[in-house]
Every structure is written in structure tokens, then in C-alpha cells.
Scaffold this motif. Structure first.
Motif, short mmCIF file in Angstrom:
data_model
loop_
_atom_site.label_atom_id
_atom_site.label_comp_id
_atom_site.label_asym_id
_atom_site.label_seq_id
_atom_site.Cartn_x
_atom_site.Cartn_y
_atom_site.Cartn_z
N LEU A 1 0.85 -1.18 0.00
CA LEU A 1 0.00 0.00 0.00
C LEU A 1 0.89 1.23 0.00
CD1 LEU A 1 -1.89 -2.28 1.66
CD2 LEU A 1 -3.39 -0.30 1.68
N LEU A 2 0.82 2.00 -1.08
CA LEU A 2 1.74 3.13 -1.26
C LEU A 2 1.23 4.42 -0.63
CD1 LEU A 2 2.80 2.68 -5.00
CD2 LEU A 2 3.64 1.50 -2.96
N GLY A 3 -0.06 4.45 -0.23
CA GLY A 3 -0.64 5.72 0.18
C GLY A 3 -0.86 6.60 -1.04
N SER A 4 -1.07 7.88 -0.80
CA SER A 4 -1.31 8.81 -1.91
C SER A 4 -0.06 8.93 -2.77
CB SER A 4 -1.69 10.19 -1.37
OG SER A 4 -2.92 10.11 -0.66
N VAL A 5 -0.26 8.88 -4.07
CA VAL A 5 0.84 8.94 -5.04
C VAL A 5 0.64 10.20 -5.89
CG1 VAL A 5 1.84 7.82 -7.07
CG2 VAL A 5 1.16 6.45 -5.10
N PRO A 6 1.69 10.98 -6.11
CA PRO A 6 1.55 12.18 -6.96
C PRO A 6 0.99 11.82 -8.33
CG PRO A 6 3.67 12.21 -5.83
CD PRO A 6 3.06 10.86 -5.56
N GLU A 7 0.12 12.67 -8.82
CA GLU A 7 -0.51 12.42 -10.11
C GLU A 7 0.53 12.21 -11.21
OE1 GLU A 7 -4.16 12.09 -12.38
OE2 GLU A 7 -3.72 12.11 -10.23
N ALA A 8 1.63 12.93 -11.12
CA ALA A 8 2.66 12.83 -12.16
C ALA A 8 3.31 11.46 -12.20
CB ALA A 8 3.73 13.90 -11.93
N ASP A 9 3.20 10.68 -11.10
CA ASP A 9 3.83 9.36 -11.05
C ASP A 9 2.93 8.24 -11.54
OD1 ASP A 9 5.98 10.67 -9.95
OD2 ASP A 9 5.59 10.01 -7.89
N LEU A 10 1.65 8.53 -11.76
CA LEU A 10 0.72 7.46 -12.11
C LEU A 10 1.02 6.80 -13.46
CD1 LEU A 10 -2.70 8.82 -10.80
CD2 LEU A 10 -1.06 7.31 -9.67
N PRO A 11 1.37 7.55 -14.52
CA PRO A 11 1.66 6.86 -15.78
C PRO A 11 2.79 5.84 -15.65
CG PRO A 11 1.29 9.18 -16.20
CD PRO A 11 1.35 9.02 -14.71
N LEU A 12 3.83 6.16 -14.91
CA LEU A 12 4.93 5.21 -14.72
C LEU A 12 4.45 3.99 -13.95
CD1 LEU A 12 7.88 4.29 -14.78
CD2 LEU A 12 8.29 5.73 -12.76
N LEU A 13 3.69 4.19 -12.90
CA LEU A 13 3.19 3.06 -12.11
C LEU A 13 2.33 2.14 -12.98
CD1 LEU A 13 2.90 1.61 -9.41
CD2 LEU A 13 1.00 3.16 -8.87
N LEU A 14 1.46 2.72 -13.78
CA LEU A 14 0.61 1.91 -14.65
C LEU A 14 1.43 1.22 -15.74
CD1 LEU A 14 -2.45 4.31 -14.96
CD2 LEU A 14 -2.41 2.09 -13.80
N ALA A 15 2.43 1.91 -16.26
CA ALA A 15 3.27 1.30 -17.30
C ALA A 15 4.02 0.09 -16.76
CB ALA A 15 4.25 2.33 -17.85
N ALA A 16 4.31 0.09 -15.46
CA ALA A 16 5.04 -1.03 -14.86
C ALA A 16 4.16 -2.24 -14.62
CB ALA A 16 5.68 -0.59 -13.54
N ALA A 17 2.83 -2.05 -14.69
CA ALA A 17 1.89 -3.12 -14.33
C ALA A 17 1.74 -4.14 -15.44
CB ALA A 17 0.53 -2.52 -14.00
N ASP A 18 1.57 -5.40 -15.03
CA ASP A 18 1.14 -6.45 -15.96
C ASP A 18 -0.38 -6.48 -16.09
OD1 ASP A 18 3.70 -7.94 -16.60
OD2 ASP A 18 3.74 -7.99 -14.40
N LEU A 19 -1.05 -5.98 -15.04
CA LEU A 19 -2.51 -6.06 -15.00
C LEU A 19 -3.03 -4.98 -14.05
CD1 LEU A 19 -4.81 -7.93 -16.09
CD2 LEU A 19 -4.63 -9.21 -13.96
N PHE A 20 -4.15 -4.38 -14.42
CA PHE A 20 -4.83 -3.42 -13.56
C PHE A 20 -6.10 -4.07 -13.01
CE2 PHE A 20 -8.19 -0.29 -12.91
CZ PHE A 20 -7.56 0.59 -12.04
N VAL A 21 -6.45 -3.73 -11.77
CA VAL A 21 -7.65 -4.29 -11.16
C VAL A 21 -8.51 -3.18 -10.56
CG1 VAL A 21 -8.58 -5.85 -9.39
CG2 VAL A 21 -6.51 -6.48 -10.64
N LEU A 22 -9.80 -3.22 -10.86
CA LEU A 22 -10.80 -2.37 -10.22
C LEU A 22 -11.74 -3.30 -9.44
CD1 LEU A 22 -11.90 0.70 -10.20
CD2 LEU A 22 -13.71 -0.25 -11.65
N PRO A 23 -11.56 -3.43 -8.11
CA PRO A 23 -12.32 -4.43 -7.35
C PRO A 23 -13.56 -3.88 -6.65
CG PRO A 23 -10.49 -3.63 -6.03
CD PRO A 23 -10.48 -2.83 -7.33
#
Length: 368
Positions: A244-266
């Protein structure tokens, strides 16, 4: 043209879906003066210049059932000079203030979500919502499923206009992410990597993802802050691969998503009306597993083509869908490529703001 957006909170600092949606609209309309009026989460009222307009944060006494208690809000709203007022719903204070303070003024109403936890108040609240929707010169929805199923929107199919939610496709572009930074992030958390984004509130279902993680051979990264953060950290203590990363700066979200193999909306109930984070992930070429809560969460993907749908509130089904995709890299790659193409075609922020500007212009013209 001058537009005033009416809601209860603003991004930044509140990183909710509606707040980020409003911010995206005002950033996407540099040729429009965009004011925003919200509550301040303090007793102090402040006015700041933001972008092409002003941001009015009205002092409040506190909150009751998530609704600000701000006696000065109607007066502040009345004093704003705008060609059109864009009311974002659900928003009891904004709705009452709109009816009281904006008589004869042009109004566009966006209906974003149903209320769930306070639904026992619907016998009183629904008439207020429907009065605002009738008063508006245009009603906008981002989800066709919500339009079909929401009690507040019953009988409004002919009036409501579907304007799909949009994302900034320049910012959410996998080609703009540094490959070394992406790989460094994957090494930090481990692979395969599952990512979820969102405020840590009841309807996001993050506890369901943490429960599913015990059955996964994967790292799970959850980005976002909120009132349930402490509780969710307690749940995750027994899961060493849940971060759990806590709040993440908006500018960092594209990199975090690019690193993902899969996104989940639960998500677990109708308070989740769509899931803008899903289309942000899809824009980055990441396939998604989403839950079906009866609203627009399924519309954010093309089921079977850019992601997979599972029942809400079922951690085992969630784990099964995640595992099936993580063990099939070819399918993930095909889905990811299709996801990017679909968002380019259907969820461009430029298209969204162009359609909203046309609606604003029509409502202004008809009110004159």
C-alpha cells in the motif's frame, strides 16, 4: 465563455474520481474561464487563481454523512459571475444551493453516481436530485448503464446526453515512459505486478483485492489514500507481496501503470459509477480485471477484448481472473494493445471537452 463548476471538493488535494474529472475539464479548456466552487474542509473561506479561473473554497462547519455543512455556500454561489454553471452530482449542498441561488441562470448537470451508504435517505433526497435535473438545461452522464438503472435518472433517457469520460492521452502514453524507470519499479515490487488505483473508501473494494492476493503468485501494488488506509494496512500485514503506497503524486501514475502487468478495479457497489482509473490503465496499454456493480465499470473495458469482468464481492473469482491473465502473456499483450486503441477511439479528453463546450454553448444560447 466562463463556466463555474459546482461540487464539494477539488483536486488537488482530494484525489477522487469526480474531483479529478473536474480538474481534467478545466485543464482541457484553456480557452475557457473555468471557476470552481467547493468547500474548504476548514472554517476558512479562500479564493485562489487556478489556471484560467478562480477556485472558491467556502468555509464549512464540518460534514454530516459526507455532506459539507456550509451556510455560506449559496451566497457565494450566487455571487459568481458565469455564463453557465456546471453542477456535479451527487452533491446535496450544491443541489440545494443551485435551486436556491441560481434561479434563471444557465445550468448543466452531470450525474456521476448513485448514493449507496445513505440510500435510506432517498425518499427525501431523490426529489431534490430530480428537481435539479429538471431545472438543468442539459443533463450529462458518463455511463449508459447508469442512465438505464439509476432511480434519479428514471424517465430521462431522452434528455440525458452521454459524454464518455476522457483521459489525457498525451500524459497517459506508454511511449513517453522511460524504459529503465519502468523496469526499476518492477524490480522494486516484484513481478508479475498487479496495480490498483483509487481512494481508500468503502466502495472501492480494496479489502477484496487484499483477500484475493493470498491466492496469487504476484505482487499487488495499491496506490491511493483515504479513511480506510489504516484498516487496509492491518489487513495486508499477513500478505508480504501486497504494497500500500498511500497517496501517489498524479505525475507518477503513468509510470506506475506502465510497470503493471494487470490493472484491477475491485469495487463492490453502485457508488462506483465508472472507474476513470481503468481507462487511464487501458490508455497505458494495460489489460484490466473489473467487477460488475451494475453501473459503468464494465463500459470502461471491452469485456473479453481489453479486459475481464468478474462478480463484485467475490475474492475467489477475482483471484481466478487475475491468475488466468497473469499466466497468459500473449493474451495480456493482445488485450493491452486493443485497450490503447479503444481508449484512443472512445475516451479522448479532447473529445470529451469538445462535446462539453458544445453543450455549454447550446445551454447558454437557449437561456438568452
Amino acid at each position: 465563455m466562463k463556466v463555474a463548476h459546482v461540487y464539494k471538493d477539488v483536486y488537488p488535494p482530494v484525489a477522487g474520481g469526480i474531483e479529478k474529472h473536474i480538474d481534467g475539464i478545466r485543464r482541457g479548456m484553456p480557452d475557457v474561464e473555468s471557476d470552481v466552487i467547493v468547500c474548504s474542509r476548514s472554517r476558512l473561506t479562500s479564493v485562489h487563481t487556478v489556471g484560467t479561473g478562480v477556485e472558491v473554497r467556502v468555509g464549512e462547519l464540518g460534514r454530516l454523512l459526507s455532506t459539507p455543512l456550509a451556510p455560506g455556500f449559496p451566497g457565494r454561489l450566487r455571487s459568481l459571475r458565469a455564463d453557465v454553471f456546471h453542477l456535479h452530482m451527487p452533491n446535496p449542498l450544491g443541489e440545494l444551493s443551485t435551486l436556491a441561488a441560481l434561479r434563471g441562470r444557465p445550468i448543466v448537470a452531470s450525474y456521476h453516481a448513485d448514493i449507496v451508504r445513505q440510500r435510506r435517505l432517498n425518499p427525501v433526497y431523490l426529489p431534490l436530485q430530480r428537481a435539479c435535473l429538471r431545472r438543468a438545461g442539459a443533463v450529462v452522464v458518463g455511463s449508459l448503464s447508469l442512465l438505464r438503472t439509476s432511480p434519479a435518472l428514471a424517465g430521462m433517457a431522452e434528455r440525458a446526453e452521454h459524454v464518455p469520460y476522457g483521459v489525457d492521452l498525451t500524459r497517459f502514453d506508454p511511449e513517453r515512459v522511460n524504459a529503465e524507470d519502468r523496469e526499476a519499479l518492477r524490480r522494486r515490487y516484484g513481478t508479475p505486478l498487479v496495480v490498483a488505483l483509487g481512494r481508500l473508501v468503502h466502495y472501492k473494494g480494496v479489502d477484496q483485492l487484499i483477500a484475493a492476493a493470498s491466492s496469487l503468485d504476484a505482487s499487488v501494488v495499491i496506490a491511493g489514500g483515504g479513511p480506510l488506509e489504516g484498516h487496509l494496512r492491518d489487513l495486508a500485514r499477513s500478505e508480504p507481496r501486497v504494497h500500500l503506497l498511500g497517496s501517489v503524486p498524479e505525475a507518477d501514475l503513468p509510470l506506475l501503470l506502465a510497470a503493471a502487468d494487470l490493472f484491477v478495479l475491485p469495487s463492490v457497489n453502485r457508488a462506483e459509477s465508472f472507474g476513470i482509473a481503468t481507462i487511464e490503465a487501458q490508455a497505458m496499454g494495460v489489460p484490466a480485471v473489473v467487477t460488475d456493480v451494475g453501473t459503468g465499470t464494465v463500459e470502461a473495458i471491452a469485456p473479453g477484448e481489453t479486459g475481464v469482468v468478474v462478480p463484485a464481492g467475490d475474492p475467489m473469482a477475482l483471484a481466478g481472473a487475475i491468475s488466468a491473465l497473469l499466466t497468459d502473456p500473449d493474451r495480456r499483450r493482445t488485450m493491452g494493445e486493443a485497450a490503447r486503441r479503444r481508449v484512443l477511439a472512445k475516451h479522448s479528453q479532447n473529445d470529451q471537452v469538445s462535446r462539453l463546450k458544445a453543450i455549454y454553448g447550446r445551454v447558454i444560447a437557449s437561456s438568452g
